[in-house]
Motif scaffolding. Structure first.
Motif, mmCIF file in Angstrom:
data_model
loop_
_atom_site.group_PDB
_atom_site.id
_atom_site.type_symbol
_atom_site.label_atom_id
_atom_site.label_comp_id
_atom_site.label_asym_id
_atom_site.label_seq_id
_atom_site.Cartn_x
_atom_site.Cartn_y
_atom_site.Cartn_z
ATOM 1 N N LEU A 12 0.902 -1.886 -0.313
ATOM 2 C CA LEU A 12 -0.276 -0.035 0.012
ATOM 3 C C LEU A 12 0.449 1.154 0.035
ATOM 4 C CD1 LEU A 12 -2.869 -0.769 2.644
ATOM 5 C CD2 LEU A 12 -2.873 -0.664 0.025
ATOM 6 N N ILE A 13 0.036 2.530 -0.129
ATOM 7 C CA ILE A 13 0.582 3.899 -0.658
ATOM 8 C C ILE A 13 0.301 5.013 0.484
ATOM 9 C CG2 ILE A 13 2.805 2.923 -2.262
ATOM 10 C CD1 ILE A 13 0.397 4.799 -4.334
ATOM 11 N N GLN A 14 0.968 5.286 1.274
ATOM 12 C CA GLN A 14 0.733 6.136 2.088
ATOM 13 C C GLN A 14 0.993 7.918 1.018
ATOM 14 O OE1 GLN A 14 0.807 6.002 6.261
ATOM 15 N NE2 GLN A 14 -0.086 4.374 6.424
ATOM 16 N N ARG A 15 -0.479 9.002 0.418
ATOM 17 C CA ARG A 15 0.195 10.236 -0.088
ATOM 18 C C ARG A 15 0.751 10.700 0.622
ATOM 19 N NH1 ARG A 15 -1.529 9.020 -5.969
ATOM 20 N NH2 ARG A 15 -2.493 7.188 -6.485
ATOM 21 N N TRP A 30 5.953 9.252 -11.879
ATOM 22 C CA TRP A 30 5.032 9.079 -11.434
ATOM 23 C C TRP A 30 4.306 8.631 -11.957
ATOM 24 C CZ3 TRP A 30 2.845 9.887 -5.855
ATOM 25 C CH2 TRP A 30 1.507 9.479 -5.315
ATOM 26 N N ASP A 31 3.722 7.762 -13.252
ATOM 27 C CA ASP A 31 2.629 8.055 -13.889
ATOM 28 C C ASP A 31 1.253 9.312 -13.921
ATOM 29 O OD1 ASP A 31 4.440 6.695 -16.516
ATOM 30 O OD2 ASP A 31 4.315 5.521 -14.209
ATOM 31 N N ASP A 32 0.835 8.439 -12.524
ATOM 32 C CA ASP A 32 -0.873 9.013 -12.611
ATOM 33 C C ASP A 32 -0.910 10.748 -11.078
ATOM 34 O OD1 ASP A 32 -3.024 7.005 -13.414
ATOM 35 O OD2 ASP A 32 -1.485 6.197 -12.335
ATOM 36 N N VAL A 33 0.327 11.070 -11.668
ATOM 37 C CA VAL A 33 0.026 11.977 -10.709
ATOM 38 C C VAL A 33 0.543 13.153 -11.752
ATOM 39 C CG1 VAL A 33 1.578 13.293 -9.174
ATOM 40 C CG2 VAL A 33 0.632 10.725 -8.602
ATOM 41 N N LYS A 34 -0.143 14.462 -11.957
ATOM 42 C CA LYS A 34 -0.198 15.678 -12.526
ATOM 43 C C LYS A 34 0.167 16.960 -11.824
ATOM 44 C CE LYS A 34 -0.673 12.617 -16.277
ATOM 45 N NZ LYS A 34 0.923 12.145 -16.840
ATOM 46 N N GLY A 67 1.726 24.581 -8.897
ATOM 47 C CA GLY A 67 2.002 23.978 -7.677
ATOM 48 C C GLY A 67 1.021 23.813 -6.163
ATOM 49 N N ASN A 68 -0.159 24.042 -6.918
ATOM 50 C CA ASN A 68 -0.731 24.374 -5.941
ATOM 51 C C ASN A 68 -2.115 23.439 -5.361
ATOM 52 O OD1 ASN A 68 0.362 26.611 -4.157
ATOM 53 N ND2 ASN A 68 -0.802 28.083 -6.020
ATOM 54 N N THR A 69 -2.083 22.426 -6.478
ATOM 55 C CA THR A 69 -3.241 21.481 -6.249
ATOM 56 C C THR A 69 -2.554 20.518 -7.130
ATOM 57 O OG1 THR A 69 -3.851 21.844 -8.447
ATOM 58 C CG2 THR A 69 -5.355 22.486 -6.365
ATOM 59 N N LEU A 70 -2.599 19.172 -6.906
ATOM 60 C CA LEU A 70 -2.065 17.936 -7.827
ATOM 61 C C LEU A 70 -3.557 17.465 -7.665
ATOM 62 C CD1 LEU A 70 0.760 16.306 -7.761
ATOM 63 C CD2 LEU A 70 -0.029 15.531 -5.739
ATOM 64 N N ALA A 71 -3.925 16.661 -8.667
ATOM 65 C CA ALA A 71 -4.228 15.721 -9.775
ATOM 66 C C ALA A 71 -3.936 14.282 -9.954
ATOM 67 C CB ALA A 71 -5.028 16.110 -10.838
ATOM 68 N N PHE A 72 -4.254 12.923 -8.906
ATOM 69 C CA PHE A 72 -3.659 11.636 -8.999
ATOM 70 C C PHE A 72 -5.141 11.326 -9.548
ATOM 71 C CE2 PHE A 72 -5.259 13.071 -4.688
ATOM 72 C CZ PHE A 72 -5.251 11.827 -4.447
ATOM 73 N N THR A 107 -10.447 5.953 -9.865
ATOM 74 C CA THR A 107 -11.106 7.618 -9.201
ATOM 75 C C THR A 107 -9.782 8.195 -9.128
ATOM 76 O OG1 THR A 107 -12.123 6.316 -7.878
ATOM 77 C CG2 THR A 107 -11.838 8.273 -6.682
ATOM 78 N N PHE A 108 -10.289 9.968 -9.753
ATOM 79 C CA PHE A 108 -9.509 10.974 -10.113
ATOM 80 C C PHE A 108 -10.224 11.976 -9.221
ATOM 81 C CE2 PHE A 108 -9.454 14.569 -12.313
ATOM 82 C CZ PHE A 108 -8.366 14.931 -13.962
ATOM 83 N N ARG A 109 -9.169 11.860 -7.956
ATOM 84 C CA ARG A 109 -8.786 13.168 -7.414
ATOM 85 C C ARG A 109 -8.144 14.160 -7.394
ATOM 86 N NH1 ARG A 109 -9.111 7.896 -3.890
ATOM 87 N NH2 ARG A 109 -10.485 7.784 -2.741
ATOM 88 N N ILE A 110 -7.814 15.328 -6.687
ATOM 89 C CA ILE A 110 -7.563 16.865 -6.907
ATOM 90 C C ILE A 110 -7.665 17.059 -5.282
ATOM 91 C CG2 ILE A 110 -7.272 19.279 -7.386
ATOM 92 C CD1 ILE A 110 -9.166 18.414 -9.166
ATOM 93 N N ALA A 111 -5.864 17.076 -4.598
ATOM 94 C CA ALA A 111 -5.828 17.456 -3.895
ATOM 95 C C ALA A 111 -4.987 18.503 -3.430
ATOM 96 C CB ALA A 111 -4.623 16.607 -3.057
ATOM 97 N N ASP A 112 -5.057 19.272 -2.526
ATOM 98 C CA ASP A 112 -4.638 20.918 -1.817
ATOM 99 C C ASP A 112 -3.161 20.637 -1.052
ATOM 100 O OD1 ASP A 112 -3.840 22.899 -0.159
ATOM 101 O OD2 ASP A 112 -5.910 23.441 -0.731
#
Length: 782
Positions: free
Chosen positions: A268-271, A307-311, A316-321, A332-337
């Motif tokens: 498992l990975i913890q982002r 890391w292919d599934d990270v944009k 640089g304020n948000t990250l989609a993965f 599941t398409f997600r966006i992180a702050d």
């Protein structure tokens, strides 16, 4: 199971080995010829290391230096030539003084440097104007404007030896040390620790997929070089894998984490997001994710790592993965702050078999300025692009439609709302494996074909998207490399046209493309057929099927031009017809084509292989259907043994190399993607029984060689030993060769092992006698 990438990806299947044993009663009909060393030398003439240097001006790969300049390697009888082209003028000039560089490298310690064969892997201009050159695994900074001087970059700044990932501004590189993530300043070598709680088997950015375990750091820098997106990889409850080396004295035990299908605990990975200047770790507020990818069976799929599934967003304020479920059926398409770690789920895609986001690279894109995302889906049986609204997670419209696949998105210009993509099967009447370049508007409309030639196109776009270099060819037509305008595909300049006069002088001939029907009698299958250059239509030839069943690739490495396809022509030269057929269940075609044997990996395209060979024998009377052999490496080794057990009256001789013969004994992600999650029924049987070679080994009738490297850490050797155990219990004769201290590829053993394989087919399938202990040359890329 996986093919080796880069040069060895094309020739990785040559790494093979076997024992030569006398033909037994009931083996293939013998003609009784005695082959000589000259016959084997003739076959060796068509090995890749002999044919590739004879192709002049075949430019496939270019490297853009900026928006208007690129460099490339050209080659002719006088050696290698490094050139730079100005896209605005179409004029080429030497990239540097090669003689001066060779002398400077020699003085710096690289004694193998030769002006006509420099072996440069990468070139760029350093910030101080010097040439930054990577050669033979080392980086040198070279001043070639004066007398010429090169300095090993590692001697300028004393740093650790851990491999690093450069930041976009090239001022820092991130690396792993003792399970934690660090950065070092490129100019000064100063090292700074970014994380403190990494421990063994719960480290940051670690690269361990079970079948692969390296010291590389898996991460994505933000565009402003201030943040890093990575993960803390939890393998603490994973099962272990073991191999031991062979040596005088106590063997060395090698162990690493290697989860298997059905294991309760897998990786498992913890982002996390790391603020580099502040040394602050922001843990994303979500449960741990599966160690999975939307593209392949690792979080890092490409040759260049990452890391292919990270944009990242440009600011640089948000990250989609994208999160992928354990069985690859739920995305599941997600966006992180990036500041707070808050995560928002935008949309899902669920499929009944497995999801893939393209071929070669993930095709989804994050467009925060317009609050949109490009998403790839095969929901209409073909790979197309779709535009989603990031605000409400709803589909806005399809960007591309219809038959044929988008294989890889190469560039998106958010300002002009233009997408450039490689595609296959989108032009009627063209080989469905030929890749072509298209552009389309994000707002939909008819895609524009930019490379109209009916050929396989290798494309390299400039960073600004104004130009692209296109190298196109077929199996029978040599590469033409041109510079084109990316707006309309106009040819602006010719870069190179390949010349094969020197190759033809050896008697070389291209393989023949063949089209046959699949098992269903309807679907077209494409393949290649190799005949001896001294072919006699009055003779009867045994046929050898080279197989790689997929599902992630096929038997045919390319339908573009290459002077050697593995050693298929060399084997044909010894008196065989050799074929490679991409059966149903391999990629690049429709989703239903690729799904043909989902959940039944024991299929291995074998019904298509048998159907194809039978059709070819009907078409060509010089094919002897009673003498059919088969061989392959890795997945091809699995398929070979499977063929000998499942079709024992059809295939008479098989050569099975390093096969994953029962995927319950291979890493978890591979089979759980293609076979599904392991299920045990009330009677003790499982849904994995249909792919297990040990369960059908008792049906062997012909001559079978099993080969494996003793420390294979991709497909552990126990896969073959399971088959050996089953054959012994069934009282079956078979042959086996265990290669001491070799991995999944056979390295320096390759020339010896290749010759032994030739001997095996010559003796047991053709009924001839090979020359004694013919020595193939060492392979120069090893």
């Amino acid at each position: 199971m996986r093919s080796i990438i880069g040069t060895s990806r094309l020739y990785g299947a040559l790494v093979c080995g076997l024992l030569t044993l006398a033909a037994s009663p009931g083996s293939a009909k013998a003609e009784g010829r005695t082959l000589t060393a000259q016959d084997y030398a003739q076959a060796e003439r068509f090995m890749p290391y002999n044919t590739m240097p004879l192709v002049d001006h075949a430019v496939h790969v270019v490297h853009w230096l900026d928006g208007t300049h690129f460099w490339y390697l050209d080659h002719d009888a006088s050696g290698d030539h490094y050139l730079r082209m100005d896209a605005t003028s179409g004029k080429a000039s030497p990239l540097f003084d090669q003689a001066k560089l060779a002398a400077a490298l020699d003085h710096a310690g690289d004694k193998s440097a030769k002006a006509d064969k420099l072996g440069i892997a990468d070139y760029r201009v350093a910030a101080d104007g010097r040439d930054d050159i990577e050669v033979h695994g080392k980086h040198y900074l070279c001043d070639l404007k004066g007398a010429g001087e090169c300095v090993d970059r590692n001697t300028l700044v004393k740093t650790g030896k851990e491999p690093g990932v450069l930041s976009p501004d090239r001022k820092q590189e991130a690396f792993i040390r003792n399970w934690n993530l660090w950065v070092r300043d490129v100019a000064t070598g100063k090292e700074t620790r970014l994380t403190t709680d990494g421990v063994e088997n719960f480290g940051y950015a670690t690269d361990n997929a079970g079948w692969k375990h390296t010291d590389n750091a898996i991460l994505e820098w933000s565009p402003d070089s201030k943040r890093i997106a990575t993960f803390q990889q939890d393998q603490r409850q994973d099962g272990d894998m073991y191999v031991v080396t062979t040596q005088v004295g106590h063997p060395q035990l090698q162990s690493w984490k290697y989860p298997l299908p059905g294991d309760e605990h897998v990786t498992l990975i913890q982002r996390v997001i790391i603020d580099v200047p502040a040394h602050r770790v922001v843990r994303l507020k979500m449960p741990p994710d599966q160690h999975r990818s939307s593209l392949c069976d690792d979080v890092s799929c490409g040759e260049d790592g990452g890391w292919d599934d990270v944009k990242w967003a440009p600011d640089g304020n948000t990250l989609a993965f994208v999160s992928t479920s354990r069985n690859h059926q739920h995305e599941t398409f997600r966006i992180a702050d990036a500041n707070t770690g808050e995560v928002r789920t935008v949309f899902h895609e669920d499929v009944p078999t497995y999801y893939e986001s393209g071929n070669g690279a993930v095709n989804w894109r994050y467009l925060p300025a317009s609050h949109e995302a490009i998403w790839f889906s095969e929901r209409n049986n073909w790979g197309n692009l779709y535009l989603y609204d990031l605000g409400n997670g709803k589909l806005k419209h399809a960007i591309t439609t219809g038959d044929g696949n988008v294989t890889e998105v190469l560039k998106v210009d958010a300002k002009t709302r233009t997408v450039w993509f490689r595609g296959v099967g989108r032009t009627p009447g063209v080989n469905p494996y030929y890749q072509q370049l298209w552009k389309v508007s994000l707002d939909g409309g008819e895609p524009v074909l930019l490379t109209p030639e009916p050929a396989d196109h290798t494309i390299t776009l400039s960073d600004d998207g104004k130009y692209f270099v296109d190298s196109y060819s077929t199996t029978t037509t040599t590469p033409v490399t041109v510079l084109r305008d990316a707006s309309d595909g106009r040819t602006l300049a010719t870069v190179a046209k390949a010349d094969i006069k020197r190759l033809l002088a050896t008697g070389w001939q291209p393989p023949e493309q063949v089209v046959v029907k699949a098992r269903d009698g309807k679907t077209d299958l494409y393949g290649l057929m190799f005949k001896p250059t001294h072919f006699d239509p009055q003779r009867k030839y045994p046929i050898v099927d080279y197989i790689y069943p997929g599902p992630q690739t096929g038997s045919v490495a390319t339908f573009g031009f290459t002077p050697s396809h593995y050693d298929n022509q060399s084997l044909a030269e010894l008196g065989f017809i050799v074929v490679a057929i991409d059966g149903m269940g391999t990629p690049w075609r429709s989703k239903s084509f690729h799904d043909a044997w989902y959940g039944h990996m024991g299929d291995n395209t074998l019904p298509d292989q048998v159907a194809a060979i039978k059709q070819l024998a009907q078409r060509y009377p010089w094919i002897d259907l009673d003498r059919a052999g088969i061989w392959g490496h890795s997945g091809g080794g699995d398929a070979t043994a499977d063929a000998m057990f499942r079709y024992p009256d059809f295939f008479k001789v098989g050569w099975s190399e390093s096969g994953n013969h029962d995927n319950r004994d291979y890493e978890d992600d591979w089979a759980e993607k293609w076979q599904g999650l392991l299920e045990t029924h009330k009677d003790g049987s499982t849904n994995y029984d249909n792919q297990s070679n040990p369960l059908i080994a008792k049906d062997l009738k012909g001559k079978l060689m099993l080969v494996h490297g003793s420390i294979d850490d991709n497909v552990p050797p126990y896969n073959t030993l399971l088959v050996v155990d089953a054959l012994i219990k069934a009282n079956k004769d078979f042959d086996m060769l265990l290669l001491p201290n070799e991995h999944h590829g056979y390295a320096d053993d390759t020339p010896y092992i290749t010759r032994r394989r030739w001997d095996y087919f010559v003796r047991n399938l053709a009924g001839d006698t090979p020359p004694k202990e013919y020595a193939l040359k060492p392979w120069p890329w090893r």
